[in-house]
Design a protein around this motif. Sequence first.
Motif, PDB file in Angstrom:
ATOM      1  N   ASN A 336       0.895  -1.001  -0.028  1.00  0.00           N
ATOM      2  CA  ASN A 336      -0.112  -0.077  -0.071  1.00  0.00           C
ATOM      3  C   ASN A 336       0.784   1.184   0.041  1.00  0.00           C
ATOM      4  O   ASN A 336       1.839   1.454   0.948  1.00  0.00           O
ATOM      5  N   PHE A 337       0.621   2.259  -0.803  1.00  0.00           N
ATOM      6  CA  PHE A 337       1.442   3.461  -0.784  1.00  0.00           C
ATOM      7  C   PHE A 337       2.706   3.303  -0.829  1.00  0.00           C
ATOM      8  O   PHE A 337       3.623   3.684   0.109  1.00  0.00           O
ATOM      9  N   SER A 338       3.089   2.614  -1.742  1.00  0.00           N
ATOM     10  CA  SER A 338       4.793   2.400  -2.141  1.00  0.00           C
ATOM     11  C   SER A 338       5.145   3.180  -3.246  1.00  0.00           C
ATOM     12  O   SER A 338       4.649   3.152  -4.450  1.00  0.00           O
ATOM     13  N   ARG A 339       5.940   3.967  -3.023  1.00  0.00           N
ATOM     14  CA  ARG A 339       6.699   4.945  -4.088  1.00  0.00           C
ATOM     15  C   ARG A 339       7.913   4.549  -4.465  1.00  0.00           C
ATOM     16  O   ARG A 339       9.083   4.269  -3.459  1.00  0.00           O
ATOM     17  N   HIS A 340       8.383   4.030  -5.546  1.00  0.00           N
ATOM     18  CA  HIS A 340       9.781   3.764  -6.273  1.00  0.00           C
ATOM     19  C   HIS A 340      10.206   2.709  -5.397  1.00  0.00           C
ATOM     20  O   HIS A 340      11.682   3.074  -5.066  1.00  0.00           O
ATOM     21  N   GLY A 341       9.805   1.715  -5.326  1.00  0.00           N
ATOM     22  CA  GLY A 341      10.359   0.830  -4.618  1.00  0.00           C
ATOM     23  C   GLY A 341      10.979  -0.567  -5.315  1.00  0.00           C
ATOM     24  O   GLY A 341      10.460  -0.622  -6.446  1.00  0.00           O
ATOM     25  N   LYS A 342      11.929  -1.156  -5.015  1.00  0.00           N
ATOM     26  CA  LYS A 342      12.447  -2.329  -5.671  1.00  0.00           C
ATOM     27  C   LYS A 342      12.531  -3.464  -4.548  1.00  0.00           C
ATOM     28  O   LYS A 342      13.218  -3.450  -3.599  1.00  0.00           O
ATOM     29  N   ASN A 343      12.149  -4.623  -5.084  1.00  0.00           N
ATOM     30  CA  ASN A 343      12.119  -5.813  -4.381  1.00  0.00           C
ATOM     31  C   ASN A 343      11.512  -5.375  -2.926  1.00  0.00           C
ATOM     32  O   ASN A 343      12.462  -5.868  -1.866  1.00  0.00           O
ATOM     33  N   VAL A 344      10.518  -4.841  -3.166  1.00  0.00           N
ATOM     34  CA  VAL A 344       9.766  -4.444  -1.798  1.00  0.00           C
ATOM     35  C   VAL A 344       8.473  -5.244  -1.881  1.00  0.00           C
ATOM     36  O   VAL A 344       7.747  -5.400  -2.443  1.00  0.00           O
ATOM     37  N   TYR A 345       8.206  -5.990  -0.592  1.00  0.00           N
ATOM     38  CA  TYR A 345       7.124  -7.035  -0.518  1.00  0.00           C
ATOM     39  C   TYR A 345       6.319  -6.627   0.833  1.00  0.00           C
ATOM     40  O   TYR A 345       7.127  -6.349   1.726  1.00  0.00           O
ATOM     41  N   TYR A 346       4.989  -6.660   0.828  1.00  0.00           N
ATOM     42  CA  TYR A 346       4.401  -6.639   1.986  1.00  0.00           C
ATOM     43  C   TYR A 346       4.667  -5.357   2.880  1.00  0.00           C
ATOM     44  O   TYR A 346       4.873  -5.334   4.116  1.00  0.00           O
ATOM     45  N   CYS A 347       4.716  -4.085   2.398  1.00  0.00           N
ATOM     46  CA  CYS A 347       5.008  -2.905   2.922  1.00  0.00           C
ATOM     47  C   CYS A 347       3.792  -1.985   2.862  1.00  0.00           C
ATOM     48  O   CYS A 347       2.981  -2.038   2.100  1.00  0.00           O
ATOM     49  N   ASP A 348       3.967  -0.769   3.455  1.00  0.00           N
ATOM     50  CA  ASP A 348       2.948   0.249   3.762  1.00  0.00           C
ATOM     51  C   ASP A 348       3.659   1.438   3.707  1.00  0.00           C
ATOM     52  O   ASP A 348       4.503   1.806   4.809  1.00  0.00           O
ATOM     53  N   SER A 349       3.117   2.538   3.075  1.00  0.00           N
ATOM     54  CA  SER A 349       3.765   4.084   3.265  1.00  0.00           C
ATOM     55  C   SER A 349       5.137   4.065   3.067  1.00  0.00           C
ATOM     56  O   SER A 349       5.754   4.506   3.956  1.00  0.00           O
ATOM     57  N   MET A 350       5.945   3.503   2.071  1.00  0.00           N
ATOM     58  CA  MET A 350       7.183   3.457   1.853  1.00  0.00           C
ATOM     59  C   MET A 350       7.466   4.444   0.741  1.00  0.00           C
ATOM     60  O   MET A 350       6.857   4.595  -0.279  1.00  0.00           O
ATOM     61  N   SER A 351       8.766   4.870   0.870  1.00  0.00           N
ATOM     62  CA  SER A 351       9.325   5.776  -0.269  1.00  0.00           C
ATOM     63  C   SER A 351      10.733   5.581  -0.719  1.00  0.00           C
ATOM     64  O   SER A 351      11.363   5.614   0.324  1.00  0.00           O
ATOM     65  N   SER A 352      11.111   5.256  -1.895  1.00  0.00           N
ATOM     66  CA  SER A 352      12.255   5.061  -2.467  1.00  0.00           C
ATOM     67  C   SER A 352      13.319   3.985  -1.402  1.00  0.00           C
ATOM     68  O   SER A 352      14.207   4.245  -1.042  1.00  0.00           O
ATOM     69  N   CYS A 353      12.519   2.913  -1.232  1.00  0.00           N
ATOM     70  CA  CYS A 353      13.079   1.888  -0.541  1.00  0.00           C
ATOM     71  C   CYS A 353      13.538   0.771  -1.538  1.00  0.00           C
ATOM     72  O   CYS A 353      12.646   0.311  -2.545  1.00  0.00           O
ATOM     73  N   GLN A 354      14.264  -0.250  -0.937  1.00  0.00           N
ATOM     74  CA  GLN A 354      14.864  -1.276  -1.715  1.00  0.00           C
ATOM     75  C   GLN A 354      15.068  -2.610  -0.737  1.00  0.00           C
ATOM     76  O   GLN A 354      15.551  -2.341   0.296  1.00  0.00           O
ATOM     77  N   ASP A 355      14.627  -3.836  -1.221  1.00  0.00           N
ATOM     78  CA  ASP A 355      15.106  -4.865  -0.424  1.00  0.00           C
ATOM     79  C   ASP A 355      14.404  -4.970   0.796  1.00  0.00           C
ATOM     80  O   ASP A 355      14.898  -4.591   2.116  1.00  0.00           O
ATOM     81  N   CYS A 356      12.945  -4.581   1.121  1.00  0.00           N
ATOM     82  CA  CYS A 356      12.425  -4.614   2.393  1.00  0.00           C
ATOM     83  C   CYS A 356      11.325  -5.517   2.324  1.00  0.00           C
ATOM     84  O   CYS A 356      10.460  -5.537   1.159  1.00  0.00           O
ATOM     85  N   LEU A 357      10.767  -6.093   3.368  1.00  0.00           N
ATOM     86  CA  LEU A 357       9.682  -6.878   3.761  1.00  0.00           C
ATOM     87  C   LEU A 357       8.968  -6.478   4.909  1.00  0.00           C
ATOM     88  O   LEU A 357       9.662  -6.484   5.863  1.00  0.00           O
ATOM     89  N   GLY A 358       7.740  -6.238   4.982  1.00  0.00           N
ATOM     90  CA  GLY A 358       6.943  -5.880   6.155  1.00  0.00           C
ATOM     91  C   GLY A 358       7.102  -4.801   7.015  1.00  0.00           C
ATOM     92  O   GLY A 358       7.138  -4.811   8.195  1.00  0.00           O
ATOM     93  N   CYS A 359       7.545  -3.742   6.020  1.00  0.00           N
ATOM     94  CA  CYS A 359       7.972  -2.545   6.798  1.00  0.00           C
ATOM     95  C   CYS A 359       6.878  -1.599   6.607  1.00  0.00           C
ATOM     96  O   CYS A 359       6.078  -1.391   5.630  1.00  0.00           O
ATOM     97  N   ILE A 360       6.771  -0.207   7.367  1.00  0.00           N
ATOM     98  CA  ILE A 360       5.961   0.729   7.507  1.00  0.00           C
ATOM     99  C   ILE A 360       6.640   2.043   7.514  1.00  0.00           C
ATOM    100  O   ILE A 360       7.395   2.306   8.476  1.00  0.00           O
ATOM    101  N   GLY A 361       6.203   2.875   6.653  1.00  0.00           N
ATOM    102  CA  GLY A 361       6.495   4.511   6.893  1.00  0.00           C
ATOM    103  C   GLY A 361       8.292   4.529   6.811  1.00  0.00           C
ATOM    104  O   GLY A 361       8.565   5.800   7.041  1.00  0.00           O
TER     105      GLY A 361
END
Length: 555
Positions: A336-361
């Motif tokens: 939900n609400f992911s901006r410019h993510g790469k290899n990002v799974y099950y995240c919420d309200s993320m911006s310009s993140c990479q290689d993350c899982l289960g993260c918020i904000g």
Amino acid sequence: MPNCQNCQKEFKVFPEELPFFKKMDLPLPKLCPTCRAQRRWAFRNQSKLYKRKCDFTGEKMVSLYADDSPFKVYKEDIWWSDKWDPMSYGREFDFSRPFFDQFHDLRLAVPRRGMQQDGTNTNCDYTTFGMSNKNCYLVFAGFYCEDVYYSAWTGMSRDCLDCLVVINGELTYECVECTKCYHCLYCKDCVNCLDSYLLENCSNCQNCIACKNLQNKKYYVYNQKVTPEEFEKLKQKLETGPVDTEREKFDQWKLSFPCRYTHMVASENCDGDYIEHGKNCHDCFGILQGAENCWHCQMTGAQAKEAIDCSMAGMDSQLTYELHASVGGYYTAFCNFSRHGKNVYYCDSMSSCQDCLGCIGLQHKKFCLLNKQYSAGEYSQMLPKVIEYLKKTGEWGEFFPIKHSPFPFNDTLSQEFFPISREEALAKSYSWRDDEDIIYQKQIYKVDADITKVKDDILEAVLVCQGCGKNYKIIPQELRFYHKLKIAIPKLCPDCRHTHRMRQRNPMQLYHRQCMCESTKHGHKGRCPQEFKTTYALDRQELIYCEECYQKELY
């Protein structure tokens, strides 16, 4: 073919979709496309606003979250600032608990954005999901708008009121799916029209009233040429009295004219509705130009490549699955609400993140799990273990369950697109917000049907909606608009007017039908044999034509 684990209906995963799931290393879906869409939209409250306090400053604010919501909510400027640290909420992954429960606990702890704005709006306190707007009020998912009121999905427009999906509009009122129109009222599916009323599927028309399927016409009424004097006479009638009678007459009259089976522009091998310059897009709705190889997507952004099950997501993205309100993703899923993510799974309200899982904000982070920082090596060892665990629990490959949505189901767009009863929602453990037990005021103020006789004292009056019975008021900007365009004061509240506009759009569902054209002048004997997928259900009254018959009818 498998049966949907939610509605129990049989659905099909098409062979063309299989390479995508293999490339993304994901299992095939357990729910049908409709139930998957319902699940994603249940995480989007777009227009239900509440008064509450910011959990950081204690200041009063308007928010998408009610004051009794269990979630921590910050004002937009606070949420985007460095006054708090989302990494401080990091925690260890617990291999003894379901992941979705762990993520829900994290969601309850990490502050949420009060209005989903990006900080580029000016004097738009009551807008949500807005971007670069100015002087707008109750505009939802609008961008680059100025002086727009009570509208949704409106872009690059100014001086508009009560519009739905209007782009490059000016002085438009009660328009739906219109582009580049000026001073148009009660129009639907129109392009480049000017000074017109009650049009449907018209383009490059000027000074027309109650017309359908016209192009490059001027001074037409009910598809018949009229003099400028005759046009002005009917126009004055619409300006000085209620429009309801003429609208009802037009709605019945237009049924004798064919409807194109889909709204599609310069697209190749696509099915769905409102697709522009798409290629290989199937079961898709509201797809902007440049999208390719997409399946089961709604309101997907331009240049989306290889996307399945994305809602309000996909712009400049590739290889994305089960996303909501996300842009610029690559190998990204279940966010939900992911901006410019790469290899990002099950995240919420993320911006310009990479290689993350289960993260918020998080912003500009790498190698994080449940908001806890890992080294690249640690993350590469941890990720396969977590995915294997999610496969064992049956959570891998599924979007977040609706029962974990931050919003009551009836506050979300899922209730607009896929409505269910309160009893059905509670039976499935979805949250539901009952209306407060309010005693509404009776209407004392007498509203004149002639807008020229309505004075500023109406701004102090409490009006009663003739649809739902709730109270509503007229704001100064709104009254100036009505006077400027000579529009009668509406008898319905903003919510009921929005509902009326939504009903003018077909549901995001396809039906298999045959062309209804029986005209021999179109080159076939009897009924046209062409078959297609369309959003017009079989019991609809409209005449639905294939592309070839429709074009021949127009020209």
